[in-house]
Enzyme design. Structure first.
Site, PDB file in Angstrom:
ATOM      1  CG  HIS A 108       0.320   8.928  -7.059  1.00  0.00           C
ATOM      2  ND1 HIS A 108      -0.824   9.256  -6.363  1.00  0.00           N
ATOM      3  CD2 HIS A 108       0.134   9.430  -8.300  1.00  0.00           C
ATOM      4  CE1 HIS A 108      -1.653   9.906  -7.161  1.00  0.00           C
ATOM      5  NE2 HIS A 108      -1.090  10.037  -8.344  1.00  0.00           N
ATOM      6  CG  HIS A 167       0.193   6.294  -0.723  1.00  0.00           C
ATOM      7  ND1 HIS A 167      -0.849   6.918  -1.375  1.00  0.00           N
ATOM      8  CD2 HIS A 167      -0.343   5.742   0.404  1.00  0.00           C
ATOM      9  CE1 HIS A 167      -1.963   6.761  -0.654  1.00  0.00           C
ATOM     10  NE2 HIS A 167      -1.680   6.044   0.414  1.00  0.00           N
ATOM     11  CG  HIS A 202      -1.812   1.154   1.377  1.00  0.00           C
ATOM     12  ND1 HIS A 202      -3.160   1.090   1.105  1.00  0.00           N
ATOM     13  CD2 HIS A 202      -1.580   2.440   1.753  1.00  0.00           C
ATOM     14  CE1 HIS A 202      -3.710   2.277   1.305  1.00  0.00           C
ATOM     15  NE2 HIS A 202      -2.763   3.119   1.711  1.00  0.00           N
ATOM     16  CD  GLU A 203       1.562   3.557   3.687  1.00  0.00           C
ATOM     17  OE1 GLU A 203       1.730   4.622   3.055  1.00  0.00           O
ATOM     18  OE2 GLU A 203       0.542   3.340   4.369  1.00  0.00           O
TER      19      GLU A 203
END
Length: 685
Positions: free
Chosen positions: A481, A478, A474-475
């Site tokens: 991105h 990010h 998940h991290e």
């Protein structure tokens, strides 16, 4: 010598960033930003154009942004009394400065004048987006207010920054203030070996226990708390930990009750000053949901779809406990739900989360994730030796990332384990924004990912739960991105997007944690190197949506509470805020006896920042709709299909906030999002 906080070197010298230098660095960065803004406002409105006004404003705060990012990051990972004092001395100045920018009348006059120039009207792409977003941001922050209201708004913003910082400190301090030392091993029956060893090591680090007479130390940090709540047979142990956890933020000297009311009142006042009926509408005006009513309608719609399954799951758990204990069917205590749910899952699927842990050694998980990034997105990630890149703690690792063309797209730090000086949870952040430069070069980005995952025990690597594996992916989403951003305007790059869109890149990465093909790249037994046995994998998948309605409802309860708190004036809520919240959450909370206390006093997502996730917690579920739907393309066209990966980079990861989020989603999927994909994935249809 120049203050090291002000150095803009890509490789940060963390050892030189000492608390005594914070205030002077921030003062210097503020002076630099103020000087640059003064240069913009010194020109007449007739001379203002896009470059010398909009782009100049973008560049005016770069030094301040990078300096303050280092300070706030260190407060998250290396908290100390001296650093906290320095941070809190600088915080009001930074908050006041940031609040003052949209309220600067000469600056606003020049921005409006520049926006009307024919050349500005003819802008396209990210520059047109930047112009529109800047004007909207200024209006939303009070640029059109009369002078006296602007002054009140400035004061209000500074006050909010101080109150939310104090709230955050209270949660951290209350969490760290509690420990449970156990010397009777009988109380620890049922705990997995790794949890026992971690608790023993935690006690040993505090000088407690010995080889002959060991002691075990438990804290409220999740890697310590969670195994005890799920596996400890001793109900009194679970009750003790639960009782400590739910009172975080409620007791002097770390009480947050009054802070919550003050924060809500100030947010409501801010919304009213800016012409909005409530804070939710103010916050959501430029997000995908557009206003509080639409966000609430989305939450209510999902609630109605999972309500029956949620009631069934709650009843099943009560019946299962009764069957196992020979007692009548009755409400469970809140410290029993996780424990009995784990027992039911094991009984129903012959599956215990702990069976997976040996297959998830942290180094292997990270290496496998990097291999997935190589196959899907054409990225190469390499770890730099400790001597080549300084970090803020010996456990922290530093990596370079290159794309398929060999370009250094960015670098990042990874800090995965709990420390008392580090805040809880998991997060990604950025320190430097690179991307396309005016001279045609592309500068690398610099970011970081942090967590509070199970630490190594003795000579054994950190062995993770599957949920912790999802947290890493998940991290990392990010982080991609940020690092893959190709937007020339820094404030539009990467994660600087609408908050109900920002979780799409992170949550989509979690999907690779459930596919056999991708698991085989990183789920390897830490001793034998074997992949997860087929039978265990089948049980894991069968158990995947176990109590999914309950997990969904938990998120919906948080989102509903958040929206209700920010859709109503605090005066409406009466003297007992917890009772008011509980009344709003009828049908959202797992029925227990006694009822669980509400969590507004420790809900850092909502109250540890002047805005943060306030009125935006629904974003997690909103973005889950996006990620579940977007992943259907990978499922259909190939998990490691580089063409689909390229499309996701080109249409989503690289574009930041350079276009409307819905436009970016449609560019990748060819149509608007479909809610059904989420319900199907969760097994709720």
């Amino acid at each position: 010598m120049e203050n090291p906080f002000l150095l803009r070197s890509f490789h940060i010298r963390w050892s030189q960033l000492t608390p005594d230098l914070v205030v002077s660095a921030v003062d210097a960065a503020l002076a630099d930003a103020e000087s640059r803004i003064a240069t913009i406002t010194a020109q007449g409105p007739e001379a203002a154009d896009y470059a010398n006004t909009f782009l100049a404003l973008e560049q005016a705060t770069e030094l301040l942004n990078e300096t303050w990012a280092k300070v706030t990051h260190l407060t998250s990972v290396a908290d100390s009394p001296a650093l906290r004092e320095a941070h809190n001395a600088a915080l009001p100045k930074v908050s006041a400065f940031q609040a003052k920018i949209p309220l600067n009348e000469p600056l606003w006059i020049r921005l409006k004048a520049a926006s009307l120039r024919p050349a500005a009207q003819a802008l396209e792409g990210e520059h047109r987006r930047f112009l529109a977003e800047t004007l909207a941001e200024f209006r939303q922050q009070g640029a059109d207010l009369p002078k006296e209201k602007k002054a009140r708004l400035e004061a209000l913003q500074a006050h909010l920054a101080q109150l939310t910082q104090k709230y955050s400190e209270n949660v951290l301090d209350a969490t760290n203030a509690w420990e449970l030392i156990v010397t009777d091993v009988e109380r620890l029956r049922g705990l997995p070996a790794h949890a026992l060893e971690s608790a023993r090591q935690s006690a040993a680090k505090k000088g407690l226990g010995s080889e002959e007479n060991p002691a075990w130390r438990f804290t409220l940090h999740m890697p310590s708390q969670e195994p005890a709540m799920l596996y400890a047979e001793d109900e009194s142990l679970r009750r003790e930990i639960w009782t400590a956890a739910v009172v975080v933020g409620t007791q002097v000297p770390h009480a947050n009750q009054e802070l919550v009311r003050k924060i809500l009142a100030l947010r409501q006042e801010k919304a009213a000053l800016l012409g909005q009926p409530h804070f939710a509408d103010l916050v959501l005006e430029r997000r995908m949901a557009r206003n509080g009513a639409q966000a609430l309608a989305f939450i209510k719609d999902l609630h109605s779809r999972v309500q029956a399954a949620f009631a069934r799951e709650s009843r099943e758990l009560e019946e299962f406990k009764a069957q196992q204990t020979g007692q009548p069917v009755s409400r469970l205590a809140p410290w029993e739900t996780g424990f009995w749910a784990e027992k039911l899952r094991k009984a129903r699927y012959d599956f215990d989360e702990e069976q997976l842990r040996p297959y998830f050694p942290l180094p292997g998980v990270v290496a496998g994730m990097f291999e997935i990034a190589r196959r899907v997105f054409g990225l190469r990630v390499t770890e730099l030796p400790a001597a080549a890149a300084e970090t803020w703690h010996p456990e922290v690792k530093f990596y370079d990332m290159h794309d398929a063309a060999g370009r250094h797209v960015g670098s990042f730090y990874a800090d995965w384990h709990p420390r008392e000086s580090k805040r809880g949870g998991a997060w990604m952040n950025y320190l430097i924004t690179g991307g396309p430069q005016p001279d045609g070069r592309r500068a690398p980005h610099l970011g970081l990912i942090c967590g509070n995952l199970t630490p190594p025990a003795g000579d054994r690597p950190a062995l993770l739960t599957h949920n912790e594996v999802e947290t890493i992916f998940h991290e990392f989403g990010h982080l991609l991105h940020h690092l893959l951003g190709e937007v020339g305007i820094k404030s539009l790059n990467g994660v600087n997007v609408a908050w109900d869109f920002v979780e799409l890149p992170s949550q989509i990465m979690e999907n690779w944690c459930w596919e056999r093909e991708s698991l085989d790249l990183f789920a390897r037994h830490h001793e034998t190197g074997a992949t997860i046995p087929e039978e265990l994998f089948r049980r894991m998948i069968a158990a995947k949506n176990f109590r999914s309605a309950s997990f969904t409802m938990r998120q919906l309860a948080f989102a509903r509470m958040d929206l209700d708190l920010h859709l109503h004036p605090v005066e409406e809520m009466g003297s007992d805020l917890a009772a008011w919240i509980r009344g709003r959450l009828q049908g959202y909370l797992t029925p227990t006896e006694p009822a669980s206390p509400t969590m507004e006093n420790r809900f850092t997502h909502l109250f540890a920042d002047p805005v943060g996730y306030a009125a935006g917690y629904y974003s997690y579920k909103w973005a889950e709709v996006l990620d579940a739907d977007a992943f259907t393309r990978f499922k259909r066209e190939g998990l490691f299909n580089p063409a689909v990966g390229r499309d996701f980079v080109n249409h989503v990861l690289s574009r930041g906030n350079s276009a409307e989020p819905m436009e970016l989603f449609k560019a990748f999927m060819g149509r608007p999002p479909d809610l059904q994909a989420l319900l199907l994935r969760a097994g709720l249809v």
